[in-house]
Scaffold this active site. Structure first.
Site, PDB file in Angstrom:
ATOM      1  N   HIS A 430      -2.145  -3.875  -5.164  1.00 24.53           N
ATOM      2  CA  HIS A 430      -1.007  -4.783  -5.242  1.00 24.53           C
ATOM      3  C   HIS A 430       0.318  -4.038  -5.220  1.00 24.53           C
ATOM      4  CE1 HIS A 430       0.019  -4.035  -9.544  1.00 24.53           C
ATOM      5  NE2 HIS A 430      -1.285  -3.898  -9.716  1.00 24.53           N
ATOM      6  N   CYS A 449      -5.965  -1.604 -12.118  1.00 21.23           N
ATOM      7  CA  CYS A 449      -5.713  -1.952 -10.727  1.00 21.23           C
ATOM      8  C   CYS A 449      -4.846  -0.882 -10.063  1.00 21.23           C
ATOM      9  CB  CYS A 449      -5.034  -3.324 -10.635  1.00 21.23           C
ATOM     10  SG  CYS A 449      -6.191  -4.682 -10.936  1.00 21.23           S
TER      11      CYS A 449
END
Length: 529
Positions: A430, A449
């Protein structure tokens, strides 16, 4: 059933004639005189019934016997390692290949003293016609020996449980029969052209031999600094030792015995820092000096650990794929198997490790919501809400059923794009509003992440073949404030790997810190006595 079950019975097969202890024995390769000098080969064949009788006497699984049997069935029971004039070229190639493996890996568990004594006899006496009884036995043993070699050299150490080492990328599958068939057919062709190993494995193998040479010549001594930092213009006796250290590893291109920190040394230091992921300031301070002082044995083990990992991954991944190397803090994009571009990433902290696994990229999500993970909600958000009743409004958050989420926008920690490759670890790529973190040398700041430095560029690459996704369309979707899922028409494999040693496109050997301790735990298992 796994191939290594084939080897449960090999001690009976190979070591019945063993005398003494072979530990530490370095077997000698065949000489070229063992090859038929006329290159005029006449094929030999054996009776299938004899092979079946041989197999019936072995304590082996049906899978193991079928592997052996199928090799000779597809050859119509023709010898692979002999012809009517004596030893065939491929036997020489294989034996030398095996000896090279034992030399660079230090793994002598596949050493076969019975065949080695025969090889020594061939080397001493030159080519000769082996009696039928001995020749057939050696033929079959060489074939099984190849499967033992291939399982170690190409598949890796079976005693290492990848999952217990937090490696969740499935091991590659190897067609052993195809590799053996190619070896015995491709006379004069380099084995490197069809070995089922990743190109990085071969490159690391070459570097390993270089480091063995450095060690054989005494390695490098520990540098004992007389000051905290060495810079251009310094003149001190220990600078001579620094130059010697950098010359050994090729960072300093020419040998220099002077004691002055000159411009060529500064360039050599920058090259060293580049290879180690250190800030390239050309000065020798705490971090640079610490890496220089790691012993040669430490680096050799680091190379061996990463070679082992390289044996687990696909030999040459085809098509488009993305590789994230966690210790390097880099994402690499490959187009049709060739490097296209890369970018910096931020990965999980040492308390929230980014998982090593692989998945298929399925969706690009523009203007994403951030669904707050339960662990973050419990540990961070709920305590913050108690301290400040306006916390949700201030951070543009809302309840969506039982789920707390943050609305799309500039405050959203996912930035303006996320990339989903569905997995049980809830990890994805992301964007991020915290761009300053990409300037840090070590980038372990996330909850697991992977934050990427140029999400727009990656989205453009993924959607490059879809005419509707022009640059303006991508920008509109990013900043619309409305979440939009885009399904990718062609799956793209994402590898999230962990490599602390590799060779870059310029041929330079790189090292990185073992940020999660995976190297250390793996080395404990690989090198335990």
């Amino acid at each position: 059933m796994k191939l290594f079950t084939l080897f449960l019975y090999l001690t009976l097969v190979f070591y019945g004639c063993k005398q003494g202890n072979s530990n530490g024995h370095t077997a000698k390769p065949f000489r070229d005189t063992a090859i038929n000098p006329s290159n005029s080969f006449s094929s030999l064949f054996f009776d299938s019934a004899a092979m079946e009788q041989y197999l019936s006497s072995l304590k082996a699984t049906d899978t193991a016997k079928n592997l052996f049997r199928n090799f000779y069935i597809q050859r119509n029971y023709e010898y692979a390692w002999f012809d009517s004039t004596g030893v065939a070229e491929q036997a020489v190639n294989f034996w030398n290949l095996q000896e090279n493996y034992i030399a660079y890996s230090g793994d002598s568990t596949i050493f076969n003293p019975y065949i080695q004594r025969w090889a020594d006899s061939i080397r001493a006496n030159g080519p000769r016609v082996v009696p039928d009884s001995a020749r057939l036995n050696i033929e079959w043993q060489l074939t099984i020996q190849f499967f033992r070699y291939a399982d170690k050299a190409y598949a890796g150490n079976r005693k290492l449980d990848a999952r217990s080492l937090e490696w969740f990328i499935p091991r590659k599958k190897i067609d052993y029969l195809s590799v053996l068939d190619t070896l015995v057919k491709e006379k004069g062709k380099s084995i490197s052209s069809y070995e089922p190993v990743n190109q990085q494995y071969r490159l690391l193998r070459d570097q390993l031999m270089k480091y063995y040479g450095i060690r054989a010549n005494g390695g490098w001594k520990t540098l004992n600094p007389s000051k905290k930092k060495y810079i251009l213009g310094d003149s001190l006796p220990e600078i001579r030792q620094i130059k010697s250290r950098l010359f050994m590893t090729g960072d300093l291109k020419t040998q220099d015995t002077g004691i002055v920190f000159n411009k060529s040394l500064e360039l050599g230091v920058k090259n060293f820092q580049r290879r180690y992921g250190i800030k390239e300031d050309g000065a020798i301070g705490g971090g640079t000096l610490s890496e220089m002082n790691k012993p040669i044995d430490f680096r050799i083990r680091q190379i061996l650990v990463n070679m082992e990992r390289m044996r687990w991954v696909p030999a040459e991944p085809a098509g488009d794929f993305i590789l994230v190397n966690i210790p390097q803090f880099k994402l690499h994009v490959f187009e049709e198997g060739k490097p296209a571009f890369n970018m910096n990433v931020v990965v999980g902290t040492t308390q929230n490790n980014t998982v090593i696994f692989t998945g298929k990229l399925k969706y690009v999500v523009f203007s994403p919501y951030w669904n707050v993970p339960p662990s973050i909600l419990k540990k961070e958000i709920l305590p913050a809400m108690k301290r400040n009743p306006d916390y949700l409004e201030k951070n543009d958050m809302e309840w969506y059923g039982d789920q707390l989420r943050q609305r799309p926008g500039p405050q959203n920690p996912l930035g303006y794009i996320k990339f989903l490759f569905p997995n049980s670890y809830n990890i994805y790529l992301h964007d991020t509003p915290s761009k300053n973190l990409f300037n840090e040398t070590k980038r372990t700041f996330s909850h697991g992440c992977i934050r990427i430095s140029d999400a727009r560029k990656l989205a453009k690459w993924i959607l490059r073949d879809e005419s509707s996704w022009t640059d303006p369309a991508i920008d509109n979707a990013m900043y619309s404030g409305k979440e939009k899922f885009v399904t990718i028409k062609k799956d793209i494999t994402v590898f999230v790997g962990y490599f602390t040693a590799w060779v870059d496109r310029d041929g330079n050997l790189n090292f990185r810190d073992d940020i999660y301790g995976h190297d250390r735990r793996m080395a404990e298992k690989m090198f335990e006595k």
